[in-house]
Design a protein around this motif. Sequence first.
Motif, PDB file in Angstrom:
ATOM      1  N   ASP A  35     -35.310   1.753 -31.023  1.00 30.96           N
ATOM      2  CA  ASP A  35     -36.711   2.113 -31.220  1.00 30.96           C
ATOM      3  C   ASP A  35     -37.447   2.370 -29.901  1.00 30.96           C
ATOM      4  O   ASP A  35     -36.890   2.215 -28.822  1.00 30.96           O
ATOM      5  CB  ASP A  35     -37.430   1.051 -32.058  1.00 30.96           C
ATOM      6  N   ALA A  36     -38.704   2.762 -30.017  1.00 32.48           N
ATOM      7  CA  ALA A  36     -39.511   3.137 -28.852  1.00 32.48           C
ATOM      8  C   ALA A  36     -39.689   1.975 -27.877  1.00 32.48           C
ATOM      9  O   ALA A  36     -39.660   2.179 -26.660  1.00 32.48           O
ATOM     10  CB  ALA A  36     -40.867   3.673 -29.303  1.00 32.48           C
ATOM     11  N   ALA A  37     -39.865   0.763 -28.387  1.00 35.64           N
ATOM     12  CA  ALA A  37     -40.054  -0.393 -27.501  1.00 35.64           C
ATOM     13  C   ALA A  37     -38.789  -0.667 -26.696  1.00 35.64           C
ATOM     14  O   ALA A  37     -38.854  -0.935 -25.491  1.00 35.64           O
ATOM     15  CB  ALA A  37     -40.436  -1.625 -28.316  1.00 35.64           C
ATOM     16  N   GLN A  38     -37.620  -0.572 -27.339  1.00 33.07           N
ATOM     17  CA  GLN A  38     -36.355  -0.752 -26.620  1.00 33.07           C
ATOM     18  C   GLN A  38     -36.187   0.344 -25.572  1.00 33.07           C
ATOM     19  O   GLN A  38     -35.733   0.082 -24.458  1.00 33.07           O
ATOM     20  CB  GLN A  38     -35.178  -0.727 -27.593  1.00 33.07           C
ATOM     21  N   TRP A  39     -36.550   1.563 -25.938  1.00 37.08           N
ATOM     22  CA  TRP A  39     -36.426   2.683 -25.003  1.00 37.08           C
ATOM     23  C   TRP A  39     -37.325   2.469 -23.789  1.00 37.08           C
ATOM     24  O   TRP A  39     -36.902   2.689 -22.654  1.00 37.08           O
ATOM     25  CB  TRP A  39     -36.758   3.997 -25.702  1.00 37.08           C
ATOM     26  N   GLN A  40     -38.554   2.043 -24.001  1.00 35.11           N
ATOM     27  CA  GLN A  40     -39.485   1.830 -22.888  1.00 35.11           C
ATOM     28  C   GLN A  40     -38.951   0.774 -21.923  1.00 35.11           C
ATOM     29  O   GLN A  40     -39.183   0.847 -20.722  1.00 35.11           O
ATOM     30  CB  GLN A  40     -40.872   1.427 -23.406  1.00 35.11           C
ATOM     31  N   ALA A  41     -38.199  -0.201 -22.445  1.00 37.55           N
ATOM     32  CA  ALA A  41     -37.648  -1.253 -21.594  1.00 37.55           C
ATOM     33  C   ALA A  41     -36.519  -0.745 -20.704  1.00 37.55           C
ATOM     34  O   ALA A  41     -36.342  -1.216 -19.586  1.00 37.55           O
ATOM     35  CB  ALA A  41     -37.157  -2.419 -22.461  1.00 37.55           C
ATOM     36  N   ILE A  42     -35.762   0.234 -21.185  1.00 33.90           N
ATOM     37  CA  ILE A  42     -34.585   0.705 -20.454  1.00 33.90           C
ATOM     38  C   ILE A  42     -34.801   2.058 -19.756  1.00 33.90           C
ATOM     39  O   ILE A  42     -34.067   2.421 -18.843  1.00 33.90           O
ATOM     40  CB  ILE A  42     -33.352   0.767 -21.395  1.00 33.90           C
ATOM     41  N   ALA A  43     -35.821   2.794 -20.142  1.00 29.54           N
ATOM     42  CA  ALA A  43     -36.055   4.144 -19.610  1.00 29.54           C
ATOM     43  C   ALA A  43     -36.118   4.210 -18.079  1.00 29.54           C
ATOM     44  O   ALA A  43     -35.504   5.108 -17.487  1.00 29.54           O
ATOM     45  CB  ALA A  43     -37.307   4.752 -20.235  1.00 29.54           C
ATOM     46  N   GLU A  75     -23.291   5.266 -26.735  1.00 30.08           N
ATOM     47  CA  GLU A  75     -23.413   6.536 -27.454  1.00 30.08           C
ATOM     48  C   GLU A  75     -24.483   7.406 -26.801  1.00 30.08           C
ATOM     49  O   GLU A  75     -25.362   6.908 -26.094  1.00 30.08           O
ATOM     50  CB  GLU A  75     -23.787   6.280 -28.913  1.00 30.08           C
ATOM     51  N   ALA A  76     -24.418   8.704 -27.071  1.00 31.48           N
ATOM     52  CA  ALA A  76     -25.461   9.614 -26.596  1.00 31.48           C
ATOM     53  C   ALA A  76     -26.789   9.163 -27.193  1.00 31.48           C
ATOM     54  O   ALA A  76     -26.851   8.726 -28.339  1.00 31.48           O
ATOM     55  CB  ALA A  76     -25.144  11.036 -27.006  1.00 31.48           C
ATOM     56  N   ILE A  77     -27.840   9.259 -26.402  1.00 34.72           N
ATOM     57  CA  ILE A  77     -29.156   8.766 -26.811  1.00 34.72           C
ATOM     58  C   ILE A  77     -30.156   9.912 -26.820  1.00 34.72           C
ATOM     59  O   ILE A  77     -30.292  10.619 -25.820  1.00 34.72           O
ATOM     60  CB  ILE A  77     -29.667   7.692 -25.832  1.00 34.72           C
ATOM     61  N   LYS A  78     -30.842  10.072 -27.928  1.00 34.45           N
ATOM     62  CA  LYS A  78     -31.977  10.996 -27.988  1.00 34.45           C
ATOM     63  C   LYS A  78     -33.212  10.121 -27.831  1.00 34.45           C
ATOM     64  O   LYS A  78     -33.491   9.294 -28.693  1.00 34.45           O
ATOM     65  CB  LYS A  78     -32.002  11.742 -29.317  1.00 34.45           C
ATOM     66  N   PRO A  79     -33.935  10.264 -26.717  1.00 27.70           N
ATOM     67  CA  PRO A  79     -35.084   9.396 -26.489  1.00 27.70           C
ATOM     68  C   PRO A  79     -36.071   9.444 -27.668  1.00 27.70           C
ATOM     69  O   PRO A  79     -36.435  10.526 -28.116  1.00 27.70           O
ATOM     70  CB  PRO A  79     -35.727   9.960 -25.223  1.00 27.70           C
ATOM     71  N   PRO A  80     -36.477   8.273 -28.176  1.00 26.80           N
ATOM     72  CA  PRO A  80     -37.402   8.237 -29.314  1.00 26.80           C
ATOM     73  C   PRO A  80     -38.842   8.587 -28.933  1.00 26.80           C
ATOM     74  O   PRO A  80     -39.675   8.799 -29.806  1.00 26.80           O
ATOM     75  CB  PRO A  80     -37.290   6.799 -29.821  1.00 26.80           C
ATOM     76  N   VAL A  81     -39.120   8.625 -27.643  1.00 23.44           N
ATOM     77  CA  VAL A  81     -40.440   9.014 -27.136  1.00 23.44           C
ATOM     78  C   VAL A  81     -40.213   9.975 -25.969  1.00 23.44           C
ATOM     79  O   VAL A  81     -39.120  10.006 -25.395  1.00 23.44           O
ATOM     80  CB  VAL A  81     -41.267   7.789 -26.668  1.00 23.44           C
ATOM     81  N   PRO A  82     -41.214  10.765 -25.587  1.00 25.32           N
ATOM     82  CA  PRO A  82     -41.030  11.693 -24.462  1.00 25.32           C
ATOM     83  C   PRO A  82     -40.516  10.984 -23.210  1.00 25.32           C
ATOM     84  O   PRO A  82     -40.954   9.883 -22.877  1.00 25.32           O
ATOM     85  CB  PRO A  82     -42.422  12.271 -24.247  1.00 25.32           C
ATOM     86  N   PHE A  83     -39.566  11.622 -22.543  1.00 24.79           N
ATOM     87  CA  PHE A  83     -38.899  11.049 -21.376  1.00 24.79           C
ATOM     88  C   PHE A  83     -38.604  12.185 -20.404  1.00 24.79           C
ATOM     89  O   PHE A  83     -38.206  13.275 -20.827  1.00 24.79           O
ATOM     90  CB  PHE A  83     -37.605  10.368 -21.837  1.00 24.79           C
ATOM     91  N   THR A  84     -38.785  11.932 -19.122  1.00 24.21           N
ATOM     92  CA  THR A  84     -38.537  12.975 -18.127  1.00 24.21           C
ATOM     93  C   THR A  84     -37.614  12.481 -17.020  1.00 24.21           C
ATOM     94  O   THR A  84     -37.549  11.287 -16.725  1.00 24.21           O
ATOM     95  CB  THR A  84     -39.844  13.476 -17.478  1.00 24.21           C
ATOM     96  N   VAL A  85     -36.926  13.436 -16.410  1.00 27.09           N
ATOM     97  CA  VAL A  85     -36.119  13.216 -15.215  1.00 27.09           C
ATOM     98  C   VAL A  85     -36.571  14.286 -14.225  1.00 27.09           C
ATOM     99  O   VAL A  85     -36.597  15.464 -14.574  1.00 27.09           O
ATOM    100  CB  VAL A  85     -34.610  13.340 -15.535  1.00 27.09           C
ATOM    101  N   PHE A  86     -36.979  13.878 -13.055  1.00 22.53           N
ATOM    102  CA  PHE A  86     -37.553  14.784 -12.051  1.00 22.53           C
ATOM    103  C   PHE A  86     -38.716  15.577 -12.652  1.00 22.53           C
ATOM    104  O   PHE A  86     -38.941  16.739 -12.317  1.00 22.53           O
ATOM    105  CB  PHE A  86     -36.498  15.735 -11.473  1.00 22.53           C
ATOM    106  N   GLU A  92     -31.529  14.634 -24.379  1.00 18.45           N
ATOM    107  CA  GLU A  92     -30.480  13.664 -24.689  1.00 18.45           C
ATOM    108  C   GLU A  92     -29.912  13.094 -23.401  1.00 18.45           C
ATOM    109  O   GLU A  92     -29.899  13.770 -22.380  1.00 18.45           O
ATOM    110  CB  GLU A  92     -29.374  14.340 -25.497  1.00 18.45           C
ATOM    111  N   VAL A  93     -29.453  11.848 -23.469  1.00 22.79           N
ATOM    112  CA  VAL A  93     -28.841  11.189 -22.317  1.00 22.79           C
ATOM    113  C   VAL A  93     -27.455  10.697 -22.723  1.00 22.79           C
ATOM    114  O   VAL A  93     -27.289  10.123 -23.802  1.00 22.79           O
ATOM    115  CB  VAL A  93     -29.688   9.980 -21.851  1.00 22.79           C
ATOM    116  N   SER A  94     -26.472  10.936 -21.852  1.00 24.69           N
ATOM    117  CA  SER A  94     -25.113  10.437 -22.059  1.00 24.69           C
ATOM    118  C   SER A  94     -24.733   9.590 -20.856  1.00 24.69           C
ATOM    119  O   SER A  94     -24.999   9.976 -19.716  1.00 24.69           O
ATOM    120  CB  SER A  94     -24.112  11.589 -22.193  1.00 24.69           C
TER     121      SER A  94
END
Length: 163
Positions: A35-43, A75-86, A92-94
């Motif tokens: 979920d979004a909360a887990q994603w925010q912790a690891i993003a 597993e490959a992850i599709k961020p549940p909330v907007p996420f950026t790199v650079f 998706e992130v692998s």
Amino acid sequence: MTNTQGKPHQRGATIQILTTLLVGALFAPAAQAFDAAQWQAIAPAIQAAVECRAKPDTAATAWKALPRDESGAIEAIKPPVPFTVFGLPVQEVSIFIDADGELGESYTATLGASAAAVRKAANLGTAGGRTTTMGELMLGEGVAPQLTCTVAGTYDESDYQEN
């Protein structure tokens, strides 16, 4: 004869019920959705790894919560909330981390931007890559550009000899 005629009917009903249950199980959502909360912790850790700035703390609780397949690989992850790199949007992130350390690690983001935009944002050379203190940052061009940070493992062929 009535008893014999009833058995094929019962068997067919049982097979139909089992088929329905199996199909339902295949398409059911995972027991623990990411979920979004887990994603925010690891993003932030994933962002730093894909940008080839810092290795993640794989012992952290948030890291251990990443979705895994049967073999334990992330597993490959599709961020549940907007996420950026650079500053570019990630679709998706692998992640690959060799548990033995021999094959190294790779952190890949599939980006929602053009290859030219990725090259500029990540400050990549004309060949589409650059070396960082963590590893090699490379652009892969496909249907959607991919940015990968590859960290070398301990495997070494320098002593290899053919007989």
